[in-house]
Design a protein around this motif. Structure first.
Motif, PDB file in Angstrom:
ATOM      1  N   VAL A   1      -3.750  -0.063  -3.333  1.00 38.00           N
ATOM      2  CA  VAL A   1      -3.071  -1.330  -2.958  1.00 38.00           C
ATOM      3  C   VAL A   1      -2.849  -2.024  -3.971  1.00 38.00           C
ATOM      4  N   VAL A   2      -1.582  -2.593  -3.808  1.00 37.52           N
ATOM      5  CA  VAL A   2      -1.216  -3.899  -5.278  1.00 37.52           C
ATOM      6  C   VAL A   2      -0.469  -4.638  -4.808  1.00 37.52           C
ATOM      7  N   PRO A   3      -1.004  -5.835  -6.008  1.00 39.06           N
ATOM      8  CA  PRO A   3      -0.063  -6.954  -5.069  1.00 39.06           C
ATOM      9  C   PRO A   3       1.276  -6.436  -5.202  1.00 39.06           C
ATOM     10  N   ALA A   4       2.268  -7.635  -4.089  1.00 39.84           N
ATOM     11  CA  ALA A   4       3.321  -6.719  -4.145  1.00 39.84           C
ATOM     12  C   ALA A   4       4.299  -7.610  -5.201  1.00 39.84           C
ATOM     13  N   ARG A   5       4.268  -7.963  -6.057  1.00 45.24           N
ATOM     14  CA  ARG A   5       4.803  -8.816  -6.220  1.00 45.24           C
ATOM     15  C   ARG A   5       4.615  -7.829  -8.897  1.00 45.24           C
TER      16      ARG A   5
ATOM     17  N   PRO B   1      -3.947   1.261 -13.702  1.00 46.04           N
ATOM     18  CA  PRO B   1      -4.979   1.480 -12.618  1.00 46.04           C
ATOM     19  C   PRO B   1      -5.784  -0.212 -12.684  1.00 46.04           C
ATOM     20  N   GLY B   2      -5.312  -0.638 -13.209  1.00 46.22           N
ATOM     21  CA  GLY B   2      -5.870  -1.979 -13.520  1.00 46.22           C
ATOM     22  C   GLY B   2      -5.416  -2.967 -12.535  1.00 46.22           C
ATOM     23  N   GLN B   3      -3.707  -2.308 -12.526  1.00 46.68           N
ATOM     24  CA  GLN B   3      -3.080  -3.341 -12.296  1.00 46.68           C
ATOM     25  C   GLN B   3      -3.239  -3.094 -10.262  1.00 46.68           C
ATOM     26  N   THR B   4      -4.078  -2.197  -9.701  1.00 49.07           N
ATOM     27  CA  THR B   4      -4.259  -2.456  -8.373  1.00 49.07           C
ATOM     28  C   THR B   4      -5.783  -3.014  -8.026  1.00 49.07           C
ATOM     29  N   LEU B   5      -5.858  -2.722  -6.926  1.00 51.80           N
ATOM     30  CA  LEU B   5      -6.934  -3.559  -6.091  1.00 51.80           C
ATOM     31  C   LEU B   5      -8.002  -2.498  -5.677  1.00 51.80           C
ATOM     32  N   LEU B   6      -7.318  -1.128  -5.371  1.00 58.14           N
ATOM     33  CA  LEU B   6      -8.014  -0.021  -4.764  1.00 58.14           C
ATOM     34  C   LEU B   6      -7.190   1.228  -4.668  1.00 58.14           C
ATOM     35  N   VAL B   7      -8.001   1.979  -5.694  1.00 53.50           N
ATOM     36  CA  VAL B   7      -7.203   3.979  -4.818  1.00 53.50           C
ATOM     37  C   VAL B   7      -7.733   4.371  -4.307  1.00 53.50           C
TER      38      VAL B   7
ATOM     39  N   MET C   1       1.132  -1.480  -0.063  1.00 55.92           N
ATOM     40  CA  MET C   1       0.393  -0.357  -0.191  1.00 55.92           C
ATOM     41  C   MET C   1       0.846   1.292  -0.011  1.00 55.92           C
ATOM     42  N   GLY C   2       0.746   2.441  -1.008  1.00 54.48           N
ATOM     43  CA  GLY C   2       1.150   3.550  -0.660  1.00 54.48           C
ATOM     44  C   GLY C   2       0.530   4.027  -1.588  1.00 54.48           C
ATOM     45  N   ALA C   3       2.079   5.102  -2.262  1.00 52.98           N
ATOM     46  CA  ALA C   3       1.498   6.752  -3.074  1.00 52.98           C
ATOM     47  C   ALA C   3       2.268   6.289  -4.511  1.00 52.98           C
ATOM     48  N   GLY C   4       2.308   5.449  -5.505  1.00 53.86           N
ATOM     49  CA  GLY C   4       3.244   5.117  -5.887  1.00 53.86           C
ATOM     50  C   GLY C   4       2.634   5.650  -7.417  1.00 53.86           C
ATOM     51  N   ASP C   5       2.914   5.994  -8.219  1.00 54.06           N
ATOM     52  CA  ASP C   5       3.248   6.005  -9.717  1.00 54.06           C
ATOM     53  C   ASP C   5       1.686   5.202 -10.375  1.00 54.06           C
ATOM     54  N   LEU C   6       0.879   6.178 -10.663  1.00 54.63           N
ATOM     55  CA  LEU C   6      -0.025   4.983 -11.915  1.00 54.63           C
ATOM     56  C   LEU C   6      -0.275   5.705 -13.371  1.00 54.63           C
ATOM     57  N   ASP C   7      -0.251   5.328 -14.606  1.00 54.61           N
ATOM     58  CA  ASP C   7       0.210   5.574 -15.941  1.00 54.61           C
ATOM     59  C   ASP C   7      -1.063   4.969 -16.592  1.00 54.61           C
TER      60      ASP C   7
ATOM     61  N   GLY D   1     -18.574   9.287   9.854  1.00 53.13           N
ATOM     62  CA  GLY D   1     -18.856   8.960  10.420  1.00 53.13           C
ATOM     63  C   GLY D   1     -20.080   7.457  10.366  1.00 53.13           C
ATOM     64  N   GLU D   2     -20.582   7.084   9.240  1.00 54.75           N
ATOM     65  CA  GLU D   2     -20.974   6.343   8.446  1.00 54.75           C
ATOM     66  C   GLU D   2     -19.713   4.873   7.933  1.00 54.75           C
ATOM     67  N   PRO D   3     -19.649   4.000   8.710  1.00 55.62           N
ATOM     68  CA  PRO D   3     -18.862   3.295   7.176  1.00 55.62           C
ATOM     69  C   PRO D   3     -19.082   2.898   6.292  1.00 55.62           C
ATOM     70  N   VAL D   4     -17.731   2.779   5.962  1.00 55.71           N
ATOM     71  CA  VAL D   4     -17.686   2.803   3.660  1.00 55.71           C
ATOM     72  C   VAL D   4     -17.451   0.730   4.191  1.00 55.71           C
ATOM     73  N   GLY D   5     -17.891   0.052   3.434  1.00 57.57           N
ATOM     74  CA  GLY D   5     -17.729  -1.470   3.414  1.00 57.57           C
ATOM     75  C   GLY D   5     -17.342  -1.094   1.781  1.00 57.57           C
ATOM     76  N   LEU D   6     -15.782  -1.635   2.075  1.00 58.01           N
ATOM     77  CA  LEU D   6     -15.289  -2.462   0.935  1.00 58.01           C
ATOM     78  C   LEU D   6     -15.477  -4.227   0.715  1.00 58.01           C
ATOM     79  N   PRO D   7     -15.660  -4.242   0.212  1.00 57.54           N
ATOM     80  CA  PRO D   7     -16.045  -5.395  -1.128  1.00 57.54           C
ATOM     81  C   PRO D   7     -14.908  -6.459  -0.784  1.00 57.54           C
ATOM     82  N   GLU D   8     -15.249  -7.960  -0.942  1.00 53.62           N
ATOM     83  CA  GLU D   8     -14.194  -8.512  -1.034  1.00 53.62           C
ATOM     84  C   GLU D   8     -13.489  -8.409  -2.031  1.00 53.62           C
ATOM     85  N   PRO D   9     -11.961  -8.541  -2.650  1.00 60.04           N
ATOM     86  CA  PRO D   9     -10.982  -8.911  -1.533  1.00 60.04           C
ATOM     87  C   PRO D   9     -10.965  -8.842   0.036  1.00 60.04           C
ATOM     88  N   PHE D  10     -11.085  -7.390   0.137  1.00 58.02           N
ATOM     89  CA  PHE D  10     -10.780  -6.637   1.882  1.00 58.02           C
ATOM     90  C   PHE D  10     -12.110  -7.086   2.243  1.00 58.02           C
TER      91      PHE D  10
END
Length: 186
Positions: free
Chosen positions: A89-93, A103-109, A69-75, A168-177
């Motif tokens: 959030v991106v796969p470590a590999r 962007p399509g390589q991320t799981l969440l932005v 998880m970080g703030a890396g560049d997205l082309d 104050g209202e929770p945000v539900g993140l779907p799977e895989p989260f």
């Protein structure tokens, strides 16, 4: 021997590639390109505090997914865009090699909208992240004090939007989260 600059036809230089290369390799400050406009990344501590709260809440799940998880560049190839999200959030590999990801390589932005980036984060990025396949885009809008989650990316942006949900209202993140973000301290 390579050709002199005066001998190269202008149409042999890809302006998108040249701009992105210059920004990525020669900028002395962190910048992104939004619709062809170079935007410096000037973030205050209050902005970073919100991003940090998101990171803390997702940390265990990100680790379990073998992601980073970080703030890396997205082309966004084929466009004049080079984004630097507040959290991705991106796969470590995929991070080996150090280059920009798509962007399509991320799981969440996640973008935390500020006064200077608000319109970009609210209008341009939902469309572009969706077009380029980011599965989930979470907009944390401090001006309206609400969060919006975008899902189901497609050629014109996102097909599904949840929110805006007031802080104050929770945000539900779907799977895989499969987690609910506490937004009470945003």
């Amino acid at each position: 021997m390579s050709a002199l600059p005066s001998e190269l036809p202008y149409d042999s230089v890809d302006p998108e590639l040249a701009l992105k290369y210059a920004i990525h390799h020669h900028a002395r400050e962190r910048v992104q390109i939004v619709e062809g406009v170079i935007e410096p990344m000037t973030l205050g501590w209050d902005h970073e505090a919100v991003a940090g709260r998101v990171r803390r809440q997702l940390s265990d799940r990100v680790h379990a997914l073998d992601c980073l998880m970080g703030a890396g560049d997205l082309d966004l190839p084929g466009s004049s865009n080079w984004f630097v999200p507040d959290v991705a959030v991106v796969p470590a590999r995929l991070t080996e090699g150090g280059g920009a990801l798509l962007p399509g390589q991320t799981l969440l932005v996640v973008e935390v909208a500020s006064e200077t980036s608000g319109d970009t984060d609210r209008v341009v990025k939902p469309r572009r992240y969706g077009e380029y396949g980011a599965p989930l885009y979470l907009l944390i809008d401090r001006r309206s004090r609400a969060c919006t989650l975008y899902a189901e990316p497609g050629p014109t942006g996102y097909a599904r939007t949840t929110g805006p949900l007031p802080f104050g209202e929770p945000v539900g993140l779907p799977e895989p989260f499969g987690v609910r973000l506490d937004t009470s301290e945003f």
